[in-house]
Structure formats: C-alpha cells, structure tokens
Design an enzyme around this catalytic site. Structure first.
Site, PDB file in Angstrom:
ATOM      1  N   ASN A 194      37.506  46.286  45.164  1.00 21.11           N
ATOM      2  CA  ASN A 194      36.148  45.743  45.253  1.00 21.11           C
ATOM      3  C   ASN A 194      35.401  45.762  43.919  1.00 21.11           C
ATOM      4  O   ASN A 194      34.463  44.994  43.722  1.00 21.11           O
ATOM      5  CB  ASN A 194      35.396  46.577  46.311  1.00 21.11           C
ATOM      6  CG  ASN A 194      33.904  46.405  46.222  1.00 21.11           C
ATOM      7  OD1 ASN A 194      33.352  45.439  46.737  1.00 21.11           O
ATOM      8  ND2 ASN A 194      33.228  47.329  45.547  1.00 21.11           N
ATOM      9  N   TYR A 250      32.583  34.261  35.435  1.00 19.38           N
ATOM     10  CA  TYR A 250      32.683  35.087  36.650  1.00 19.38           C
ATOM     11  C   TYR A 250      33.401  34.304  37.758  1.00 19.38           C
ATOM     12  O   TYR A 250      34.311  34.820  38.415  1.00 19.38           O
ATOM     13  CB  TYR A 250      31.268  35.484  37.101  1.00 19.38           C
ATOM     14  CG  TYR A 250      31.209  36.150  38.448  1.00 19.38           C
ATOM     15  CD1 TYR A 250      31.552  37.496  38.595  1.00 19.38           C
ATOM     16  CD2 TYR A 250      30.802  35.444  39.586  1.00 19.38           C
ATOM     17  CE1 TYR A 250      31.494  38.112  39.835  1.00 19.38           C
ATOM     18  CE2 TYR A 250      30.739  36.053  40.823  1.00 19.38           C
ATOM     19  CZ  TYR A 250      31.086  37.388  40.950  1.00 19.38           C
ATOM     20  OH  TYR A 250      31.030  37.997  42.173  1.00 19.38           O
TER      21      TYR A 250
HETATM   22  P1  NAP Z   1      27.528  46.819  42.045  1.00 18.31           P
HETATM   23  O1  NAP Z   1      26.466  47.248  42.960  1.00 18.31           O
HETATM   24  O2  NAP Z   1      27.201  46.533  40.611  1.00 18.31           O
HETATM   25  O3  NAP Z   1      28.714  47.892  42.090  1.00 18.31           O
HETATM   26  C1  NAP Z   1      29.856  47.687  41.305  1.00 18.31           C
HETATM   27  C2  NAP Z   1      30.817  48.833  41.519  1.00 18.31           C
HETATM   28  O4  NAP Z   1      31.983  48.602  40.717  1.00 18.31           O
HETATM   29  C3  NAP Z   1      30.245  50.168  41.095  1.00 18.31           C
HETATM   30  O5  NAP Z   1      30.760  51.189  41.908  1.00 18.31           O
HETATM   31  C4  NAP Z   1      30.764  50.309  39.663  1.00 18.31           C
HETATM   32  O6  NAP Z   1      30.798  51.695  39.294  1.00 18.31           O
HETATM   33  C5  NAP Z   1      32.160  49.707  39.814  1.00 18.31           C
HETATM   34  N1  NAP Z   1      32.718  49.198  38.566  1.00 18.31           N
HETATM   35  C6  NAP Z   1      32.195  48.286  37.718  1.00 18.31           C
HETATM   36  N2  NAP Z   1      33.005  48.111  36.660  1.00 18.31           N
HETATM   37  C7  NAP Z   1      34.061  48.934  36.847  1.00 18.31           C
HETATM   38  C8  NAP Z   1      35.215  49.239  36.093  1.00 18.31           C
HETATM   39  N3  NAP Z   1      35.488  48.658  34.922  1.00 18.31           N
HETATM   40  N4  NAP Z   1      36.094  50.142  36.592  1.00 18.31           N
HETATM   41  C9  NAP Z   1      35.848  50.756  37.767  1.00 18.31           C
HETATM   42  N5  NAP Z   1      34.780  50.514  38.529  1.00 18.31           N
HETATM   43  C10 NAP Z   1      33.884  49.633  38.061  1.00 18.31           C
HETATM   44  O7  NAP Z   1      28.238  45.470  42.565  1.00 18.31           O
HETATM   45  P2  NAP Z   1      28.311  44.820  44.040  1.00 18.31           P
HETATM   46  O8  NAP Z   1      27.219  43.824  44.140  1.00 18.31           O
HETATM   47  O9  NAP Z   1      28.448  45.862  45.070  1.00 18.31           O
HETATM   48  O10 NAP Z   1      29.668  43.989  43.886  1.00 18.31           O
HETATM   49  C11 NAP Z   1      30.912  44.509  44.325  1.00 18.31           C
HETATM   50  C12 NAP Z   1      31.915  43.379  44.364  1.00 18.31           C
HETATM   51  O11 NAP Z   1      31.404  42.336  45.193  1.00 18.31           O
HETATM   52  C13 NAP Z   1      32.184  42.759  42.994  1.00 18.31           C
HETATM   53  O12 NAP Z   1      33.565  42.465  42.876  1.00 18.31           O
HETATM   54  C14 NAP Z   1      31.393  41.453  43.030  1.00 18.31           C
HETATM   55  O13 NAP Z   1      31.957  40.464  42.221  1.00 18.31           O
HETATM   56  C15 NAP Z   1      31.483  41.105  44.503  1.00 18.31           C
HETATM   57  N6  NAP Z   1      30.407  40.230  44.984  1.00 18.31           N
HETATM   58  C16 NAP Z   1      29.102  40.667  45.010  1.00 18.31           C
HETATM   59  C17 NAP Z   1      28.107  39.808  45.487  1.00 18.31           C
HETATM   60  C18 NAP Z   1      26.654  40.212  45.575  1.00 18.31           C
HETATM   61  O14 NAP Z   1      25.793  39.345  45.871  1.00 18.31           O
HETATM   62  N7  NAP Z   1      26.308  41.471  45.370  1.00 18.31           N
HETATM   63  C19 NAP Z   1      28.435  38.500  45.893  1.00 18.31           C
HETATM   64  C20 NAP Z   1      29.770  38.100  45.830  1.00 18.31           C
HETATM   65  C21 NAP Z   1      30.748  38.977  45.384  1.00 18.31           C
HETATM   66  P3  NAP Z   1      30.792  52.185  37.757  1.00 18.31           P
HETATM   67  O15 NAP Z   1      29.829  51.292  37.026  1.00 18.31           O
HETATM   68  O16 NAP Z   1      30.383  53.612  37.815  1.00 18.31           O
HETATM   69  O17 NAP Z   1      32.192  52.019  37.272  1.00 18.31           O
END
Ligand code: NAP
Length: 265
Positions: A91, A157
C-alpha cells in the site's frame, strides 16, 4: 460463511498512516496477525502499541519500500515471528504533484522507485514463502489515476499506478498455479493527510463531484482490501476493484443543469 482474515498473517506496507493504517485496524479487528511497515518508527510503534492494547498479535518493521534488502528483511521478520506469510498488502506510496515540464529525471526516478519498483520488491520478497505454502493473497493499492482518469500535475504518479496494474495482470497468470492471487484496489479521493493538506475548500469541491456527495474514508478502502485478502476471494485474480463512490463513472458536465434536483419549497 463470513468473509474473514482471522488468524491469517499479513504484511502491510505504508501501515503508519492513512489507508494503510485503516487496513491494519480493520484486519486487526478481524483477528489477523500483522507485520506493519513504514519508514517512520514513531508512528509505527504508536500504532503497534494501539493494536496490541486492542488484543492484536502485531509487530512493526521500519523499512523503505524502494529498498530491495528492506523488503527482504520485512519478509524474513514476518516468517521468523509468525512462520508464514498469507497476505501482502502493498500500500505504501507517495503522490507529489508537478507539471511534466517541471518534473526532473531525479523526481521521476524517485517516484517510480517508491511507487512501482517497490511493488516488484515487496511481491518478490514474499513469493518464496507463499509458493512453499501454496497459498497467498496479494493486494496492491493502486489508484483510479492512470487507469481510469487523468489529473494535471499527476502524470508521473499516474504512470506508476498504471504500471502497478500492468505488473499485476501478468503476475496473476504466473502465480495462479501456485495458489496465489494478486489484485488491486483503485481508490478515488480518500481523506488522508495528502488530501486534507489541499484544504477544506478543495476537499468540499471534490466531494460535490462525487455521487455520494463526499470524499471517501480510509476504512472504506480497507474493507475492500480485506475482501480481496480473504480466503473467500480465492477465485479472483488479476482484477481491479474501484473504491471511489462513483466519482469516475462517465457523466457529462451538462448533467449539472438538472442534477442533483433543486429542492422545492
Ligand atoms: P499517506 O497517508 O501519505 O500514507 C503513506 C504511507 O506510506 C505512510 O505510512 C508512509 O509512512 C508510507 N511510505 C511512504 N513512502 C514510503 C517508503 N519509501 N517506504 C515505506 N513506506 C513509505 O498516503 P495514503 O493517502 O494513505 O495513500 C496510501 C496509498 O493509497 C498510496 O499508494 C496512494 O498512492 C494510494 N492512493 C491514495 C489515494 C488518496 O486519495 N488518499 C487515492 C488513490 C490511491 P512513512 O512516511 O513513515 O514511510
């Protein structure tokens, strides 16, 4: 029979915040044993503690998904603690914005490493254990961006998210004979730190363009992930499940002339 991940062993990357944290909370509540991964140890340990207080069997591993040896360490830690890996929820991801003309090669390479190469690293690290057990459920968090829609400043992205699905479709055919499924959820606009950072006005405007009239909650994605990670979803592979409240259903902007209906007094 209820759809469940009870007693299953799951690795969740990007577990410390947002959608990953919701996946961890939903799976822990259902009785799964968890390995939580992210880079930030403080957030991870806090979540580990919270889930333990709720009775969950959980460990956390600080790991960068763009680093192959970190993904291998995470896989080893899971097998050392729980003896197997039933589920991988890959994720973790980042979504920086930039116009194409402002995107440098270094930005492109970093984003591809974190969002796309990581998919290969995480899956590859878990594969031997899943193959040995002839059982596995892999669920990727992709996005509607790239597969179903475009958005200015998100072209790099969107390429990573479309790439994840391309990888998944071929891997599904490879993994089928080993009893392993691989699927992806495609979230729309979900209220995590990233979207919240765009401001209340933006979040409200996005919500108004969605049939449900609001953006999604992380747990609404997590429940879809739990389904694809369950034993009961064992005849589904190589598929995408859109979780966007109908946001990307085709419609014409002219529809707004008569929908939603105006309230009459
Ligand atoms: P978020 O709140 O920014 O959380 C991202 C998570 O990924 C955090 O736990 C972060 O922890 C971890 N992370 C980031 N870079 C990393 C790395 N290099 N290695 C290990 N862990 C890492 O993001 P989110 O909105 O929950 O998104 C999660 C997923 O859903 C992503 O793949 C995103 O593309 C997808 N998504 C999100 C949305 C949306 O609207 N929110 C929509 C479509 C898809 P650390 O920074 O501590 O590493």
């Amino acid at each position: 029979m209820a759809i469940s991940v009870k007693d299953r062993v799951a690795i969740i990357t990007g577990a410390s915040r947002g959608i990953g944290r919701a996946i961890a909370e939903v799976m822990a509540a259902d009785g799964a044993k968890l390995v939580l991964g992210a880079r930030g140890e403080k957030d991870l340990s806090a979540l580990e503690q919270t889930l333990k207080e709720r009775g969950a069997d959980v460990i956390s591993v600080s790991a960068d998904v763009s680093c192959q040896s970190d993904m291998e360490s995470m896989s080893r830690a899971c097998q050392a603690r729980f003896g197997r890996i039933d589920i991988l929820c890959h994720n973790a991801g980042m979504f920086p914005t930039a116009l194409v003309e402002d995107t440098t090669e270094a930005m492109w390479d970093h984003l591809l490493a974190v969002n796309l190469k990581s998919t290969f690293f995480a899956v590859r690290a878990c594969l031997p254990a899943m193959k040995a057990a002839h059982y596995g459920r892999i669920v990727l968090t992709s996005s509607v961006a790239g597969l179903m829609s475009g958005f200015p400043t998100l072209s790099a992205y969107a390429a990573t998210k479309a790439g994840q699905v391309g990888f998944m479709r071929s891997a599904a055919i490879e993994f089928g004979p080993s009893g392993i499924t691989i699927n992806a959820v495609l979230p729309g606009s979900i209220l995590t730190d990233g979207l919240e950072g765009m401001g209340d006005e933006y979040v409200k405007a996005v919500g108004e363009g969605i049939p449900f009239g609001r953006v999604g909650k992380p747990e609404e994605v997590a429940h879809a992930v739990l389904f694809l990670a369950s034993r009961e979803a064992g005849y589904i592979t190589g598929q995408t499940l859109v979780v966007d409240g109908g946001q990307r259903l085709p419609h014409t902007p002219a529809m707004r002339i008569f929908w939603p209906p105006k309230e009459t007094s």
